[in-house]
Design a protein around this motif. Structure first.
Motif, mmCIF file in Angstrom:
data_model
loop_
_atom_site.group_PDB
_atom_site.id
_atom_site.type_symbol
_atom_site.label_atom_id
_atom_site.label_comp_id
_atom_site.label_asym_id
_atom_site.label_seq_id
_atom_site.Cartn_x
_atom_site.Cartn_y
_atom_site.Cartn_z
ATOM 1 N N HIS A 242 0.834 -1.204 0.000
ATOM 2 C CA HIS A 242 0.000 0.000 0.000
ATOM 3 C C HIS A 242 0.866 1.250 0.000
ATOM 4 N N ASP A 243 1.886 1.270 0.876
ATOM 5 C CA ASP A 243 2.714 2.467 0.970
ATOM 6 C C ASP A 243 3.487 2.720 -0.323
ATOM 7 N N VAL A 244 4.010 1.657 -0.924
ATOM 8 C CA VAL A 244 4.775 1.811 -2.160
ATOM 9 C C VAL A 244 3.877 2.276 -3.295
ATOM 10 N N LEU A 245 2.754 1.558 -3.481
ATOM 11 C CA LEU A 245 1.896 1.850 -4.627
ATOM 12 C C LEU A 245 1.162 3.173 -4.470
ATOM 13 N N ALA A 246 0.679 3.477 -3.257
ATOM 14 C CA ALA A 246 -0.072 4.720 -3.071
ATOM 15 C C ALA A 246 0.783 5.934 -3.401
ATOM 16 N N HIS A 247 2.032 5.935 -2.939
ATOM 17 C CA HIS A 247 2.893 7.084 -3.205
ATOM 18 C C HIS A 247 3.231 7.179 -4.691
ATOM 19 N N SER A 248 3.670 6.066 -5.269
ATOM 20 C CA SER A 248 4.106 6.097 -6.664
ATOM 21 C C SER A 248 2.950 6.405 -7.606
ATOM 22 N N ILE A 249 1.798 5.817 -7.371
ATOM 23 C CA ILE A 249 0.659 6.059 -8.250
ATOM 24 C C ILE A 249 0.158 7.490 -8.104
ATOM 25 N N SER A 250 0.259 8.058 -6.896
ATOM 26 C CA SER A 250 -0.117 9.458 -6.726
ATOM 27 C C SER A 250 0.772 10.361 -7.568
ATOM 28 N N VAL A 251 2.094 10.094 -7.537
ATOM 29 C CA VAL A 251 3.016 10.878 -8.359
ATOM 30 C C VAL A 251 2.703 10.688 -9.840
ATOM 31 N N ILE A 252 2.466 9.444 -10.241
ATOM 32 C CA ILE A 252 2.166 9.165 -11.650
ATOM 33 C C ILE A 252 0.879 9.856 -12.075
ATOM 34 N N ASN A 253 -0.132 9.839 -11.189
ATOM 35 C CA ASN A 253 -1.413 10.445 -11.527
ATOM 36 C C ASN A 253 -1.273 11.956 -11.752
ATOM 37 N N GLN A 255 1.516 13.653 -12.493
ATOM 38 C CA GLN A 255 2.337 13.920 -13.671
ATOM 39 C C GLN A 255 1.602 13.579 -14.964
ATOM 40 N N ALA A 256 0.769 12.575 -14.934
ATOM 41 C CA ALA A 256 -0.013 12.261 -16.132
ATOM 42 C C ALA A 256 -0.980 13.399 -16.455
ATOM 43 N N GLY A 257 -1.586 13.992 -15.408
ATOM 44 C CA GLY A 257 -2.458 15.137 -15.643
ATOM 45 C C GLY A 257 -1.703 16.315 -16.212
ATOM 46 N N VAL A 258 -0.490 16.552 -15.679
ATOM 47 C CA VAL A 258 0.331 17.650 -16.206
ATOM 48 C C VAL A 258 0.701 17.393 -17.655
ATOM 49 N N GLY A 259 1.096 16.171 -17.949
ATOM 50 C CA GLY A 259 1.481 15.848 -19.323
ATOM 51 C C GLY A 259 0.341 16.014 -20.303
ATOM 52 N N LEU A 260 -0.840 15.567 -19.917
ATOM 53 C CA LEU A 260 -1.993 15.715 -20.809
ATOM 54 C C LEU A 260 -2.333 17.185 -21.037
ATOM 55 N N ALA A 261 -2.231 17.988 -19.952
ATOM 56 C CA ALA A 261 -2.586 19.397 -20.080
ATOM 57 C C ALA A 261 -1.597 20.165 -20.950
ATOM 58 N N LEU A 262 -0.322 19.765 -20.936
ATOM 59 C CA LEU A 262 0.715 20.507 -21.653
ATOM 60 C C LEU A 262 1.177 19.824 -22.929
ATOM 61 N N LEU A 263 0.496 18.741 -23.310
ATOM 62 C CA LEU A 263 0.955 17.974 -24.464
ATOM 63 C C LEU A 263 1.038 18.825 -25.728
ATOM 64 N N ALA A 320 8.380 17.364 -5.226
ATOM 65 C CA ALA A 320 8.575 18.585 -6.003
ATOM 66 C C ALA A 320 8.113 18.392 -7.441
ATOM 67 N N SER A 321 8.253 17.177 -7.974
ATOM 68 C CA SER A 321 7.810 16.934 -9.351
ATOM 69 C C SER A 321 6.295 17.017 -9.489
ATOM 70 N N THR A 322 5.572 16.890 -8.354
ATOM 71 C CA THR A 322 4.109 17.023 -8.385
ATOM 72 C C THR A 322 3.663 18.438 -8.043
ATOM 73 N N GLY A 323 4.606 19.338 -7.805
ATOM 74 C CA GLY A 323 4.273 20.706 -7.451
ATOM 75 C C GLY A 323 4.210 20.965 -5.966
ATOM 76 N N LEU A 324 4.638 20.011 -5.138
ATOM 77 C CA LEU A 324 4.603 20.178 -3.692
ATOM 78 C C LEU A 324 5.998 20.535 -3.189
ATOM 79 N N ALA A 325 6.121 21.694 -2.550
ATOM 80 C CA ALA A 325 7.396 22.128 -1.988
ATOM 81 C C ALA A 325 7.496 21.623 -0.552
ATOM 82 N N VAL A 326 8.530 20.822 -0.282
ATOM 83 C CA VAL A 326 8.692 20.193 1.031
ATOM 84 C C VAL A 326 9.944 20.747 1.696
ATOM 85 N N THR A 327 9.786 21.190 2.918
ATOM 86 C CA THR A 327 10.907 21.650 3.741
ATOM 87 C C THR A 327 11.212 20.580 4.783
#
Length: 444
Positions: A242-253, A255-263, A320-327
């Protein structure tokens, strides 16, 4: 909000319902696990004592009964020679009684009550007819033993008591009217020997019965412990996946939205999003493969080390690749952190950041990691507000974080802040406190 502020302070799972100690005869058990002392402490107890085989009650004990019959017949012949002047000689009727006392023991597994009373009745008639004392009592002892071990204690005691009382009546009162003629009453001291024999038989049978119940309870406990370990392993694997897939799929989701919007408008930025998707999916596949490999070959060392807090920069980069700035802020010297605690801390931070990406309207998050006092202290904050009803997560992720913390004896607090943000606070114990008071701050 589905998840309100809560706190879990359960101890390690090994303290509550952990795997039970396994006796040394348990095949596949843990080496060196202590087992019951006494007879058969170095090997598996006989099946005829433990009742481990269900088919033993369906089979008649021909071999042991035949051997017992031979011993009773031969032993009674020698006893008759030694008591020729005191008792009646063995004739055909005596042989038939001895045969009956032994033959009824063929039923001692299926019908132990019938066996013990049948043997006792044959022995009573044998004694009443004036035949010599001898191995006929052994048939009664075997019948009593089988009945007690099978759980028919009152029946066994009653049958043995019947033989004892009958012997007293025959030897001290009825002997005047029973063969052989001219027989005299034996001394009362002889009854002490008979009483000792009765007590010894009953005590031995009770001892074996108690041991058999203990072995049965230990087998049931081992089965429950094995099932509990299997359930805990399945839960651990499910939590890891769950921890592996939830994080990775969230990032993929994202980035996929960004890619579609800027294609069409920004192909280069879309290419960057696709590159991020490729890297996240590759990492997720690698971690999932590692988890599945441990399922296929349990006990083998993992091919790659488990992730830990030293990989926080990777989490920050992925966020950061999803637009979230983490300190990220770190207090105290890291020192030695066990792999289990390191993995749990990493997954807690990973799940908290995943929840920010998926469920928070904030584009910033703060991660604080503190070492000291023999604990790792984690705090993950986002400014909020929640983008839906699942503030802080849908529930499964938070439950997984609590399970990870509880397994190490730590605590988790998760809930909304007064300003509308969300906070996850965790404390995980360490075997030794860290030293130093270094402080550093990283901002991507």
């Amino acid at each position: 909000m589905e998840e309100q502020r809560s706190q879990t302070g359960d101890g390690p799972s090994g303290e509550q319902g952990g795997p039970a100690r396994r006796p040394p005869w348990a095949r596949g058990g843990t080496a060196g696990a202590p087992g019951p002392r006494g007879f058969w402490s170095q090997g598996e107890p006989p099946r005829w004592l433990t009742g481990a085989s269900g088919g033993s009650a369906r089979r008649l004990p021909w071999a042991s009964t035949i051997l017992l019959g031979i011993f009773v017949m031969v032993g009674s012949t020698f006893a008759a020679h030694g008591q020729a002047d005191e008792k009646a000689p063995l004739d055909l009727f005596a042989r038939l009684l001895l045969l009956a006392a032994v033959a009824v023991l063929l039923l001692r597994h299926r019908h132990p009550v019938v066996a013990v009373f049948g043997a006792s009745a044959a022995a009573m008639v044998y004694l009443g007819a004036g035949y010599p004392y001898g191995p006929v009592f052994l048939a009664v002892a075997v019948g009593c033993f089988s009945a007690v071990v099978a759980g028919h204690r009152r029946a066994a005691w009653s049958a043995v008591a019947m033989v004892w009382v009958g012997h007293i009546l025959v030897a001290h009162w009825l002997y005047r009217w029973l063969p052989p003629e001219g027989d005299d009453a034996p001394p009362w001291g002889q009854e002490l020997a008979v009483a000792a024999w009765v007590v010894a038989i009953v005590a031995a049978a009770e001892f074996v019965r108690v041991r058999r119940e203990q072995w049965a309870a230990q087998r049931a406990e081992r089965r429950l412990a094995e099932k509990r370990r299997a359930d805990e392993e399945r839960l651990r694997m499910a939590r890891e996946l769950h921890d592996v897939l939830a994080h990775s799929i969230s990032v993929i989701n994202v980035q996929a939205g960004v890619g579609l919007a800027l294609l069409d408008s920004d192909p280069e930025q879309a290419r960057t999003a696709l590159t991020t998707i490729k890297a996240a999916s590759k990492e997720a596949l690698g971690e999932v493969r590692q988890v599945l490999d441990t399922l296929r070959t349990p006990g083998d060392a993992p091919r790659a080390p488990a992730p830990g807090l030293d990989r926080l920069p990777e989490l920050v980069e992925q966020a950061a690749s999803t637009g979230l700035a983490v300190t990220v802020e770190t207090d105290g010297a890291r020192g030695t952190v066990p792999p289990g605690a390191d993995l749990a801390a990493f997954r807690i931070v990973q799940e908290a950041l995943t929840n920010v990406v998926r469920h928070s309207g904030s584009r910033t998050a703060e991660v604080r990691v503190g070492y000291g006092g023999g604990r790792i202290r984690l705090r993950i904050d986002d400014a909020g507000p929640a983008t839906g009803t699942d503030a802080g997560g849908s529930g499964n992720g938070l439950a997984g974080m609590r399970e990870r913390a509880a397994a190490l004896g730590g605590t988790i607090e998760a809930g909304t802040r007064p300003d509308g943000g969300f906070r996850v606070r965790a404390e995980l114990p360490l075997p030794a406190a860290g030293s130093g008071a270094a402080h550093q701050k990283e901002t991507p």
